[in-house]
Design a protein around this motif. Structure first.
Motif, PDB file in Angstrom:
ATOM      1  N   LYS A 121       0.801  -1.221   0.000  1.00 34.80           N
ATOM      2  CA  LYS A 121       0.000   0.000   0.000  1.00 34.80           C
ATOM      3  C   LYS A 121       0.841   1.282   0.000  1.00 34.80           C
ATOM      4  O   LYS A 121       0.267   2.372   0.063  1.00 34.80           O
ATOM      5  CB  LYS A 121      -0.908   0.027   1.240  1.00 34.80           C
ATOM      6  CG  LYS A 121      -2.009  -1.018   1.218  1.00 34.80           C
ATOM      7  CD  LYS A 121      -3.052  -0.672   0.170  1.00 34.80           C
ATOM      8  CE  LYS A 121      -4.259  -1.586   0.270  1.00 34.80           C
ATOM      9  NZ  LYS A 121      -5.303  -1.235  -0.707  1.00 34.80           N
ATOM     10  N   ALA A 122       2.156   1.139  -0.076  1.00 35.21           N
ATOM     11  CA  ALA A 122       3.058   2.296  -0.048  1.00 35.21           C
ATOM     12  C   ALA A 122       2.799   3.180   1.166  1.00 35.21           C
ATOM     13  O   ALA A 122       2.851   4.408   1.097  1.00 35.21           O
ATOM     14  CB  ALA A 122       2.919   3.116  -1.334  1.00 35.21           C
ATOM     15  N   TYR A 123       2.522   2.547   2.262  1.00 30.91           N
ATOM     16  CA  TYR A 123       2.236   3.271   3.503  1.00 30.91           C
ATOM     17  C   TYR A 123       3.415   3.110   4.444  1.00 30.91           C
ATOM     18  O   TYR A 123       3.890   1.989   4.691  1.00 30.91           O
ATOM     19  CB  TYR A 123       0.967   2.732   4.160  1.00 30.91           C
ATOM     20  CG  TYR A 123       0.694   3.321   5.526  1.00 30.91           C
ATOM     21  CD1 TYR A 123       0.055   4.550   5.663  1.00 30.91           C
ATOM     22  CD2 TYR A 123       1.069   2.636   6.688  1.00 30.91           C
ATOM     23  CE1 TYR A 123      -0.191   5.093   6.915  1.00 30.91           C
ATOM     24  CE2 TYR A 123       0.813   3.160   7.937  1.00 30.91           C
ATOM     25  CZ  TYR A 123       0.187   4.391   8.048  1.00 30.91           C
ATOM     26  OH  TYR A 123      -0.055   4.930   9.301  1.00 30.91           O
ATOM     27  N   GLN A 124       3.884   4.228   4.969  1.00 38.45           N
ATOM     28  CA  GLN A 124       4.963   4.221   5.952  1.00 38.45           C
ATOM     29  C   GLN A 124       4.420   4.737   7.284  1.00 38.45           C
ATOM     30  O   GLN A 124       3.649   5.699   7.316  1.00 38.45           O
ATOM     31  CB  GLN A 124       6.117   5.119   5.487  1.00 38.45           C
ATOM     32  CG  GLN A 124       6.781   4.659   4.189  1.00 38.45           C
ATOM     33  CD  GLN A 124       7.609   3.396   4.381  1.00 38.45           C
ATOM     34  OE1 GLN A 124       7.967   3.035   5.513  1.00 38.45           O
ATOM     35  NE2 GLN A 124       7.902   2.712   3.281  1.00 38.45           N
ATOM     36  N   ILE A 125       4.833   4.083   8.340  1.00 42.99           N
ATOM     37  CA  ILE A 125       4.465   4.586   9.665  1.00 42.99           C
ATOM     38  C   ILE A 125       5.056   5.982   9.824  1.00 42.99           C
ATOM     39  O   ILE A 125       6.254   6.190   9.586  1.00 42.99           O
ATOM     40  CB  ILE A 125       4.986   3.651  10.770  1.00 42.99           C
ATOM     41  CG1 ILE A 125       4.355   2.267  10.640  1.00 42.99           C
ATOM     42  CG2 ILE A 125       4.702   4.239  12.159  1.00 42.99           C
ATOM     43  CD1 ILE A 125       4.877   1.258  11.651  1.00 42.99           C
ATOM     44  N   PRO A 126       4.263   6.990  10.157  1.00 42.97           N
ATOM     45  CA  PRO A 126       4.779   8.365  10.255  1.00 42.97           C
ATOM     46  C   PRO A 126       5.956   8.465  11.220  1.00 42.97           C
ATOM     47  O   PRO A 126       5.980   7.841  12.286  1.00 42.97           O
ATOM     48  CB  PRO A 126       3.576   9.165  10.757  1.00 42.97           C
ATOM     49  CG  PRO A 126       2.386   8.369  10.324  1.00 42.97           C
ATOM     50  CD  PRO A 126       2.808   6.940  10.416  1.00 42.97           C
ATOM     51  N   THR A 127       6.922   9.242  10.811  1.00 42.31           N
ATOM     52  CA  THR A 127       8.122   9.397  11.645  1.00 42.31           C
ATOM     53  C   THR A 127       7.847  10.185  12.928  1.00 42.31           C
ATOM     54  O   THR A 127       8.671  10.158  13.843  1.00 42.31           O
ATOM     55  CB  THR A 127       9.215  10.116  10.841  1.00 42.31           C
ATOM     56  OG1 THR A 127       8.711  11.364  10.359  1.00 42.31           O
ATOM     57  CG2 THR A 127       9.660   9.265   9.656  1.00 42.31           C
ATOM     58  N   ARG A 128       6.732  10.877  12.982  1.00 40.03           N
ATOM     59  CA  ARG A 128       6.421  11.629  14.207  1.00 40.03           C
ATOM     60  C   ARG A 128       6.050  10.706  15.364  1.00 40.03           C
ATOM     61  O   ARG A 128       6.037  11.147  16.517  1.00 40.03           O
ATOM     62  CB  ARG A 128       5.281  12.608  13.941  1.00 40.03           C
ATOM     63  CG  ARG A 128       3.933  11.979  13.682  1.00 40.03           C
ATOM     64  CD  ARG A 128       2.839  13.033  13.506  1.00 40.03           C
ATOM     65  NE  ARG A 128       1.505  12.470  13.354  1.00 40.03           N
ATOM     66  CZ  ARG A 128       0.981  12.064  12.224  1.00 40.03           C
ATOM     67  NH1 ARG A 128       1.707  12.197  11.092  1.00 40.03           N
ATOM     68  NH2 ARG A 128      -0.248  11.547  12.169  1.00 40.03           N
ATOM     69  N   PHE A 129       5.753   9.438  15.046  1.00 40.66           N
ATOM     70  CA  PHE A 129       5.431   8.468  16.100  1.00 40.66           C
ATOM     71  C   PHE A 129       6.748   7.935  16.676  1.00 40.66           C
ATOM     72  O   PHE A 129       7.149   6.791  16.412  1.00 40.66           O
ATOM     73  CB  PHE A 129       4.560   7.337  15.560  1.00 40.66           C
ATOM     74  CG  PHE A 129       3.214   7.778  15.063  1.00 40.66           C
ATOM     75  CD1 PHE A 129       2.626   8.946  15.520  1.00 40.66           C
ATOM     76  CD2 PHE A 129       2.512   7.014  14.127  1.00 40.66           C
ATOM     77  CE1 PHE A 129       1.389   9.359  15.071  1.00 40.66           C
ATOM     78  CE2 PHE A 129       1.269   7.414  13.675  1.00 40.66           C
ATOM     79  CZ  PHE A 129       0.710   8.591  14.140  1.00 40.66           C
ATOM     80  N   ARG A 130       7.401   8.758  17.437  1.00 40.30           N
ATOM     81  CA  ARG A 130       8.726   8.397  17.941  1.00 40.30           C
ATOM     82  C   ARG A 130       8.670   7.237  18.931  1.00 40.30           C
ATOM     83  O   ARG A 130       9.554   6.380  18.960  1.00 40.30           O
ATOM     84  CB  ARG A 130       9.363   9.613  18.615  1.00 40.30           C
ATOM     85  CG  ARG A 130       9.567  10.799  17.668  1.00 40.30           C
ATOM     86  CD  ARG A 130      10.226  11.960  18.379  1.00 40.30           C
ATOM     87  NE  ARG A 130      11.527  11.580  18.918  1.00 40.30           N
ATOM     88  CZ  ARG A 130      12.293  12.402  19.643  1.00 40.30           C
ATOM     89  NH1 ARG A 130      11.853  13.611  19.941  1.00 40.30           N
ATOM     90  NH2 ARG A 130      13.465  11.988  20.085  1.00 40.30           N
ATOM     91  N   GLY A 131       7.638   7.215  19.770  1.00 42.59           N
ATOM     92  CA  GLY A 131       7.507   6.098  20.699  1.00 42.59           C
ATOM     93  C   GLY A 131       7.308   4.770  19.995  1.00 42.59           C
ATOM     94  O   GLY A 131       7.849   3.735  20.404  1.00 42.59           O
TER      95      GLY A 131
END
Length: 450
Positions: A393-403
């Protein structure tokens, strides 16, 4: 011996998991990995021994068929077998208790509740709307951030103790000055007035320069005042030098009488001059002797006071020297403590880096510093989400989710998760082979369809 070997073999728990594409390595199944991780943790604590067998769900082995087990994962221990995921975990905990997997955190369960179902809906849908999946991951990330306080390896140095303050000199305070005698304090505070008062006192033979002085204006003490001349009267003969007196009468007799009288007058004048000179010298010397005696009497208390001040000053200097030496010693001690603290900090930092690679937080997992049953459930599903969503799906977990990323990073550095995790190709193929999955981007790098 044969019976003992058979007992040892029966004591080993056999775990059946889904096989991969090649039929040998472990396939991509988050439920099989969960059971695998639980048994790995138990084995690390020496609680059990187990054996992993990869098999195809379409062709299960005879051992499973005899026990009526049809699903994977499945375990066989002694004469018992289980193929339901929750039943397997419950049996392992009851039979082999321990390992630190038990937890009690309803908040963590709520935070992890929805993300996998949202992922399954997203990967099976045709549209690219990932807002619901983002919301579920954001909830999990918020819990991880709130429950993971940072642990800094560096600690704060106590402030150094305040250096001792120097007390004021007791001999130089106004209070101590006022306690001294009037003459001594006045002479220390103002030496010139003390000298003037001693010279101008009523007992002094030398008159002061004030209004009561008997000296006339414009006269100095060094000159001979009329007051110091001797007051004795001298009845000197008055010689008449008129010509009628000298030369009256006979010339010879007059001359002889004149010579005799002149010699007598000269002798008296000589004696009188000598007496007058000595008396004048004595009269001038005695007042100065009295003045010196008065100054000596007045100066002795001043000298004693000055000596006291000098001794006190020396003692204060010694005290300040002791304080300075103590301060230097304290500074050296604090410097030694600081250097020792720096070395200890470096040592602790080295130990932390060596013991826990790349770890900056005490609370690495969902419910504590160690893996729990909840981590064994969440981590396999989170890995499937990251790999399959990116490939299909070309979906990446957002990098703002640092935890969330930190949580995955800790998992990748943990041997329990690393050894039980299937390869990325197996995960991509697992979700691609499902008929309901709509592929948007394919192939995944390094994956080749068979």
């Amino acid at each position: 011996m044969g019976a003992q070997d058979k007992d040892k073999t029966d004591d080993v728990v056999r775990l059946f998991v889904k096989a991969g594409v090649d039929g040998e390595r472990m396939g991509a199944c988050p439920f099989c990995q969960r059971v695998y991780m639980v048994m790995m943790v138990k084995a690390q604590h020496g609680l059990l021994k187990f054996q992993v067998i990869a098999c195809s769900p379409a062709k299960p082995p005879d051992e499973l068929t005899k026990l009526g087990l049809k699903h994977l994962p499945a375990i066989v221990h002694l004469d018992e077998g289980f193929d339901a995921e929750d039943d397997i975990v419950q049996y392992i905990d009851d039979t082999f208790p321990g390992g630190g997997l038990v937890y009690d955190s309803p908040e963590a369960e709520i935070a992890c509740k929805d993300f996998f179902s949202k992922f399954c809906f997203f990967i099976k849908a045709v549209n690219q709307d990932s807002s619901k999946l983002d919301h579920a991951l954001e909830k999990l990330d918020a819990f991880l951030e709130a429950a993971t306080p940072p642990c800094s390896p560096l600690a704060s140095s106590p402030p150094p103790p305040k250096s001792p303050t120097t007390p004021s000199s007791p001999a130089l305070t106004a209070k101590n000055l006022s306690s001294l005698s009037g003459s001594t304090a006045s002479s220390f505070a103002s030496p010139a007035p003390s000298f003037r008062s001693s010279v101008g006192s009523s007992n002094s033979p030398v008159p002061s320069s004030g209004p009561s002085s008997p000296l006339p204006a414009g006269k100095s003490v060094s000159r001979t005042p009329a007051a110091y001349l001797p007051t004795t009267s001298t009845n000197w003969p008055v010689v008449n030098t008129s010509s009628s007196k000298l030369f009256g009468g006979s010339t010879d007799s007059g001359a002889e009488s004149l010579c005799s009288e002149s010699n007598e007058v000269c002798a008296k004048i000589h004696v009188h001059k000598r007496t007058t000179r000595y008396g004048f010298i004595a009269a001038m010397t005695i007042p100065y002797v009295r003045l010196l005696l008065t100054v000596a009497e007045t100066g002795i208390p001043d000298a004693l006071f000055l000596l006291t001040v000098a001794v006190t000053t020396i003692l204060n200097a010694l005290f300040l020297l002791i304080v300075a030496i103590t301060t230097i010693s304290n500074a050296l001690f604090l410097l030694t403590v600081a250097v020792t603290t720096i070395h200890n900090t470096r040592f602790l930092l080295t130990v932390a880096v060596t013991t826990i690679p790349n770890a900056l937080f005490l609370l690495q997992w969902l419910t504590g510093p160690g893996l729990s049953h909840l981590d064994c459930v969440v981590l396999p599903k989170l890995q499937h989400l990251r790999v399959a969503a990116a490939a299909l799906k070309a979906y990446q977990i957002p990098t703002r989710f640092r935890g969330l990323w930190r949580y995955l990073h800790n998992a990748y550095n943990n041997p329990v998760f690393a050894q039980t995790c299937p390869c990325d190709q197996e995960i991509v193929l697992h979700w691609h082979d499902r008929l309901e999955t709509k592929v948007i981007t394919f192939p995944w790098p390094g994956v080749r369809l068979i």
